[in-house]
Design an enzyme around this catalytic site. Structure first.
Site, PDB file in Angstrom:
ATOM      1  N   GLY A   1       0.817  -1.214   0.000  1.00 59.59           N
ATOM      2  CA  GLY A   1       0.000   0.000   0.000  1.00 59.59           C
ATOM      3  C   GLY A   1       0.848   1.260   0.000  1.00 59.59           C
ATOM      4  N   CYS A   2       1.902   1.266   0.778  1.00 53.39           N
ATOM      5  CA  CYS A   2       2.771   2.444   0.880  1.00 53.39           C
ATOM      6  C   CYS A   2       3.559   2.661  -0.409  1.00 53.39           C
ATOM      7  CB  CYS A   2       3.697   2.321   2.078  1.00 53.39           C
ATOM      8  SG  CYS A   2       2.773   2.257   3.633  1.00 53.39           S
TER       9      CYS A   2
END
Length: 150
Positions: free
Chosen positions: A43-44
């Protein structure tokens, strides 16, 4: 999370090059300040690469992009090199700024509770005032959302 219309708390943190950066250094520019959980996670990485892809649009709008996590300076350096990120990543291993901005919160995964960074983005105007605050943002849509707000 901090309130819209309030002054963004100043901070001094180290960037990926082990240099001290202060939020107040950017008075006169808009700042997209995003807090994220961990370098190199899916996600990051999605969120960071989206900011990378839209980075020319941010600079065109006189906006600075800054990401903050509790990862080390070295971790940020590797993350930037691997994904060719053109913006600033700041290390807050002490959690002081993360807590000050209200993004260190209780989270839950598989029924277990733990403390962590809630993915949050602040838009700060040229005078250092918070004009928008988004919590639990979608990593793939966050950069585009912030561009539209600019």
């Amino acid at each position: 999370m901090l309130e819209i219309g309030t002054k963004a708390p100043d901070f001094t943190l180290k960037n990926q090059n082990d240099e001290y950066i202060k939020l107040s250094d950017f008075l006169g520019k808009k700042v997209v300040l995003y807090f994220y959980p961990k370098d190199m996670t899916s996600g990051c990485t999605t969120q960071a690469c989206s900011y990378r892809d839209f980075y020319p649009d941010f600079t065109e709008k006189n906006a600075i992009v800054i990401g903050i996590s509790k990862d080390s300076v070295l971790s940020h350096k590797k993350f930037i090199e691997k994904y060719e990120l053109p913006f600033i990543l700041l290390s807050d291993e002490s959690l002081e700024t993360i807590i000050k901005y209200g993004v260190w919160q209780e989270k839950s995964m598989y029924g277990k509770k733990y403390m962590g960074i809630v993915r949050t983005t602040y838009l700060i105007d040229e005078n250092g005032i918070i004009v928008k605050a988004l919590s639990k943002v979608n990593p793939s849509k966050n950069a585009k959302e912030m561009l539209e707000l600019l």
